[in-house]
Design a protein around this motif. Structure first.
Motif, PDB file in Angstrom:
ATOM      1  N   GLU A   1      43.173  40.862  34.325  1.00 45.56           N
ATOM      2  CA  GLU A   1      42.621  39.572  34.520  1.00 45.56           C
ATOM      3  C   GLU A   1      41.735  39.136  36.094  1.00 45.56           C
ATOM      4  OE1 GLU A   1      46.483  37.478  34.994  1.00 45.56           O
ATOM      5  OE2 GLU A   1      45.120  35.740  36.446  1.00 45.56           O
ATOM      6  N   LEU A   2      42.600  40.497  37.197  1.00 48.67           N
ATOM      7  CA  LEU A   2      41.033  40.536  38.216  1.00 48.67           C
ATOM      8  C   LEU A   2      40.120  40.545  37.290  1.00 48.67           C
ATOM      9  CD1 LEU A   2      40.812  39.782  40.989  1.00 48.67           C
ATOM     10  CD2 LEU A   2      41.619  42.734  41.444  1.00 48.67           C
ATOM     11  N   GLU A   3      40.041  41.560  37.159  1.00 45.81           N
ATOM     12  CA  GLU A   3      38.292  42.251  36.557  1.00 45.81           C
ATOM     13  C   GLU A   3      37.896  41.894  36.026  1.00 45.81           C
ATOM     14  OE1 GLU A   3      39.051  46.709  35.977  1.00 45.81           O
ATOM     15  OE2 GLU A   3      39.258  45.440  34.595  1.00 45.81           O
ATOM     16  N   LYS A   4      38.349  40.495  35.482  1.00 40.89           N
ATOM     17  CA  LYS A   4      37.080  39.592  33.934  1.00 40.89           C
ATOM     18  C   LYS A   4      37.056  38.654  35.622  1.00 40.89           C
ATOM     19  CE  LYS A   4      39.241  38.845  29.483  1.00 40.89           C
ATOM     20  NZ  LYS A   4      39.949  39.671  29.254  1.00 40.89           N
ATOM     21  N   GLN A   5      37.781  38.009  36.466  1.00 38.63           N
ATOM     22  CA  GLN A   5      37.795  36.971  37.723  1.00 38.63           C
ATOM     23  C   GLN A   5      36.670  37.697  38.290  1.00 38.63           C
ATOM     24  OE1 GLN A   5      40.179  35.284  39.987  1.00 38.63           O
ATOM     25  NE2 GLN A   5      41.886  34.900  38.222  1.00 38.63           N
ATOM     26  N   ILE A   6      36.351  38.862  38.868  1.00 44.49           N
ATOM     27  CA  ILE A   6      35.676  39.241  39.402  1.00 44.49           C
ATOM     28  C   ILE A   6      33.850  39.789  38.878  1.00 44.49           C
ATOM     29  CG2 ILE A   6      34.598  41.493  40.450  1.00 44.49           C
ATOM     30  CD1 ILE A   6      37.319  42.292  40.676  1.00 44.49           C
ATOM     31  N   ALA A   7      34.385  39.808  37.423  1.00 35.90           N
ATOM     32  CA  ALA A   7      32.823  39.347  37.323  1.00 35.90           C
ATOM     33  C   ALA A   7      32.572  37.992  36.936  1.00 35.90           C
ATOM     34  CB  ALA A   7      33.237  39.947  35.952  1.00 35.90           C
ATOM     35  N   CYS A   8      33.365  36.979  36.467  1.00 38.74           N
ATOM     36  CA  CYS A   8      32.756  35.655  36.705  1.00 38.74           C
ATOM     37  C   CYS A   8      32.522  35.107  38.107  1.00 38.74           C
ATOM     38  CB  CYS A   8      34.351  35.014  35.985  1.00 38.74           C
ATOM     39  SG  CYS A   8      33.698  33.946  36.057  1.00 38.74           S
ATOM     40  N   PHE A   9      32.919  35.534  38.556  1.00 36.68           N
ATOM     41  CA  PHE A   9      32.583  35.145  40.420  1.00 36.68           C
ATOM     42  C   PHE A   9      30.976  36.140  40.679  1.00 36.68           C
ATOM     43  CE2 PHE A   9      32.941  36.605  44.868  1.00 36.68           C
ATOM     44  CZ  PHE A   9      33.159  35.602  45.192  1.00 36.68           C
ATOM     45  N   LYS A  10      31.163  37.403  40.761  1.00 38.10           N
ATOM     46  CA  LYS A  10      29.321  37.233  40.684  1.00 38.10           C
ATOM     47  C   LYS A  10      28.552  37.435  39.130  1.00 38.10           C
ATOM     48  CE  LYS A  10      28.891  39.978  43.333  1.00 38.10           C
ATOM     49  NZ  LYS A  10      28.516  39.611  44.699  1.00 38.10           N
ATOM     50  N   LYS A  11      29.207  36.880  38.308  1.00 44.05           N
ATOM     51  CA  LYS A  11      28.234  36.572  37.390  1.00 44.05           C
ATOM     52  C   LYS A  11      27.678  37.507  37.332  1.00 44.05           C
ATOM     53  CE  LYS A  11      27.136  31.508  38.568  1.00 44.05           C
ATOM     54  NZ  LYS A  11      26.592  31.448  39.850  1.00 44.05           N
ATOM     55  N   THR A  12      28.564  38.866  36.309  1.00 39.47           N
ATOM     56  CA  THR A  12      27.940  40.285  35.665  1.00 39.47           C
ATOM     57  C   THR A  12      28.797  40.078  34.222  1.00 39.47           C
ATOM     58  OG1 THR A  12      29.733  41.317  36.721  1.00 39.47           O
ATOM     59  CG2 THR A  12      27.395  41.121  37.656  1.00 39.47           C
ATOM     60  N   GLU A  13      28.241  41.113  33.423  1.00 43.02           N
ATOM     61  CA  GLU A  13      29.032  41.330  31.835  1.00 43.02           C
ATOM     62  C   GLU A  13      30.474  42.070  32.590  1.00 43.02           C
ATOM     63  OE1 GLU A  13      25.060  41.909  29.769  1.00 43.02           O
ATOM     64  OE2 GLU A  13      26.507  43.905  30.231  1.00 43.02           O
ATOM     65  N   ALA A  14      30.738  42.206  33.424  1.00 42.82           N
ATOM     66  CA  ALA A  14      31.671  43.193  33.551  1.00 42.82           C
ATOM     67  C   ALA A  14      32.115  43.677  35.045  1.00 42.82           C
ATOM     68  CB  ALA A  14      31.757  44.286  32.619  1.00 42.82           C
ATOM     69  N   ALA A  15      32.797  44.342  35.445  1.00 45.75           N
ATOM     70  CA  ALA A  15      33.214  44.908  36.915  1.00 45.75           C
ATOM     71  C   ALA A  15      34.732  45.934  36.436  1.00 45.75           C
ATOM     72  CB  ALA A  15      34.243  42.978  37.573  1.00 45.75           C
ATOM     73  N   LEU A  16      35.424  46.505  37.475  1.00 53.53           N
ATOM     74  CA  LEU A  16      35.811  47.636  37.555  1.00 53.53           C
ATOM     75  C   LEU A  16      36.625  47.575  39.165  1.00 53.53           C
ATOM     76  CD1 LEU A  16      37.272  49.969  35.571  1.00 53.53           C
ATOM     77  CD2 LEU A  16      35.749  51.454  36.409  1.00 53.53           C
ATOM     78  N   LEU A  17      37.770  47.906  38.758  1.00 58.17           N
ATOM     79  CA  LEU A  17      38.638  47.763  40.573  1.00 58.17           C
ATOM     80  C   LEU A  17      38.586  48.957  40.733  1.00 58.17           C
ATOM     81  CD1 LEU A  17      42.007  45.472  39.426  1.00 58.17           C
ATOM     82  CD2 LEU A  17      39.628  45.519  40.521  1.00 58.17           C
ATOM     83  N   PHE A  18      38.397  49.375  42.085  1.00 59.62           N
ATOM     84  CA  PHE A  18      38.260  51.188  42.157  1.00 59.62           C
ATOM     85  C   PHE A  18      39.490  50.869  43.644  1.00 59.62           C
ATOM     86  CE2 PHE A  18      34.846  51.946  40.417  1.00 59.62           C
ATOM     87  CZ  PHE A  18      34.618  52.682  40.255  1.00 59.62           C
ATOM     88  N   ASN A  19      40.553  51.980  43.982  1.00 55.29           N
ATOM     89  CA  ASN A  19      41.509  51.815  44.950  1.00 55.29           C
ATOM     90  C   ASN A  19      41.187  51.650  46.082  1.00 55.29           C
ATOM     91  OD1 ASN A  19      43.344  52.445  42.908  1.00 55.29           O
ATOM     92  ND2 ASN A  19      43.978  53.441  43.320  1.00 55.29           N
ATOM     93  N   CYS A  20      39.175  51.889  47.130  1.00 64.01           N
ATOM     94  CA  CYS A  20      39.580  51.113  47.885  1.00 64.01           C
ATOM     95  C   CYS A  20      37.571  51.324  48.029  1.00 64.01           C
ATOM     96  CB  CYS A  20      39.572  51.468  49.557  1.00 64.01           C
ATOM     97  SG  CYS A  20      39.469  53.327  49.567  1.00 64.01           S
TER      98      CYS A  20
END
Ligand SMILES: Cc1ncc(COP(=O)(O)O)c(C=O)c1O
Length: 395
Positions: free
Chosen positions: A91-110
């Motif tokens: 869910e967070l990755e979808k929100q980040i992609a939407c926030f950054k207007k990109t196709e996708a996003a990936l979480l990292f630990n820092c």
């Protein structure tokens, strides 16, 4: 037990750091990360935090964390590729992609891990990376891990970057330009429009680190890429969840194929336990607040502009800062330490930053503002900064 000769080596290194005013030790801050905190047992106005919007202590973020803790437990229990991939991460990755207007996003630990992961997974010894001299240490470490050729250009110097790109043409498989969008110790902005234009001309990919811009800059707080109208123009974007967003973790945002590749190749993504679900839940809430509370970044940036102008009018060198990060240059390490200590004595914490974090001879206070500082906090700090600055002959 360490061997005596090894212990001796460590002691000598430490004593050299002390002799050159480069020794560091840990100090204790009690309580939450706020505008006024108890630091080293004393109440101080806090100018040292990256909690730019005050979200680290937001009751809404805390509530989200508590709910996720009680529903989902304390830890993710495994790496994402094994069984630690929870729906809150997705869910967070979808929100980040939407926030950054990109196709996708990936979480990292820092953010440190994200930069190491990105560069080491995307580049290899056949590639070349052009890197601003003031880029964050995690970018340099990522490049070293990748074994690509590292070419550093003078800070924000587009002419030098162009010259270097021309002189290194034709010998490498892939070419990258990597830059912070807001430089962490100077608070200035990368010339991103020029970088994008150069990258097109000389067939390079652009990677931007939005660590200090995410949540703060751009009409919707999406970062410098948004501020400069470059959405859709940047190949790879990363940012952290641990600064303006108040929590912990980091993201990479870009095309789906990039994210798919990183899931398969980025070792700091593959070989580590997933972010705790409560941490992901706080970031989901933080993104919502950033979208709905533009007033927070307006206050932050307005107060920062006022504060910087007062410092400049008093005669301080704030370099080319244009943001909520304001350097106050002292010069030698010892002077920066005395400046910072003098302020601490009167209840103001503005850390001294010394080489190797900044170039030799430019040791400074790094003043970072928060939306939660009051004008009284700022006025009180200014008075003391001017008085101590004069006493130390900095102005
Ligand atoms: C420009 C930049 N990139 C990356 C990082 C690392 O981010 P994190 O603190 O999430 O590891 C920092 C941290 O200060 C930073 O300033």
């Amino acid at each position: 037990m360490l061997q005596d000769s090894f212990k001796e080596f460590l002691k000598e290194e430490i004593s050299y750091l002390k002799k050159t005013d480069c020794y560091r030790h840990l100090k204790i801050l009690n309580g939450a990360q706020k505008a006024r905190v108890i630091f080293q047992g004393k109440e101080v106005i806090n100018f040292s935090s990256n909690n730019y919007l005050g979200l680290a202590n937001s009751k809404f973020l805390k509530q989200s964390a508590i709910e996720a803790l009680s529903d989902l437990g304390v830890g993710a229990g495994a790496s994402r590729l094994i069984s630690g991939n929870l729906s809150i991460h997705e869910e967070l990755e979808k929100q980040i992609a939407c926030f950054k207007k990109t196709e996708a996003a990936l979480l990292f630990n820092c953010g440190y891990m994200a930069n190491c992961a990105l560069l080491s997974a995307l580049c290899n010894r056949h590639d070349i990376i052009f890197c601003d001299r003031y880029n964050h240490a995690s970018i340099i470490d990522g490049i070293v891990l990748s074994r690509a050729q590292l070419v550093r250009y003078a800070h924000k110097d587009i002419d030098e970057l162009r010259r270097l790109m021309i002189s290194h043409q034709g010998r490498h498989k892939k070419r990258f330009i990597v830059t912070d969008s807001v430089f962490s110790m100077d608070g200035d902005l990368a010339p991103l429009c020029d970088i994008v234009a150069l990258a097109k001309e000389y067939e390079a990919s652009v990677m931007v680190d939005e660590a200090h811009a995410t949540g703060v800059l751009g009409k919707n707080g999406h970062g410098v890429v948004e501020l400069l109208g470059l959405e859709g123009e940047i190949d790879i974007q990363m940012g952290t969840l641990g600064k303006a967003l108040g929590g912990f973790g980091a993201y990479v945002a870009g095309d789906s194929v990039l994210i798919d590749y990183l899931i398969n190749k980025a070792r700091p993504f593959i070989f580590t336990t997933a972010l705790p679900p409560s941490t992901a839940a706080t970031a989901v809430k933080a993104l919502e607040i950033v979208q709905n509370r533009p007033d927070l970044r307006d206050i932050l940036l307005r107060q920062a502009a006022w504060f910087r102008k007062q410092l400049q009018e008093a005669g301080f060198n704030t370099l080319e800062s244009e943001t909520h990060i304001i350097p106050v240059v002292a010069g030698e390490n010892e002077k920066a330490l005395q400046f910072s200590q003098g302020l601490l004595d009167v209840g103001i914490y503005a850390p001294a930053i010394r080489p190797p974090a900044v170039p030799e001879g430019t040791a400074r206070l790094r003043i970072s503002l928060m939306a939660t500082h009051s004008m009284c906090d700022l006025e009180e700090a200014l008075e003391h900064i001017q008085r101590i600055g004069k006493k130390l002959n900095i102005i």
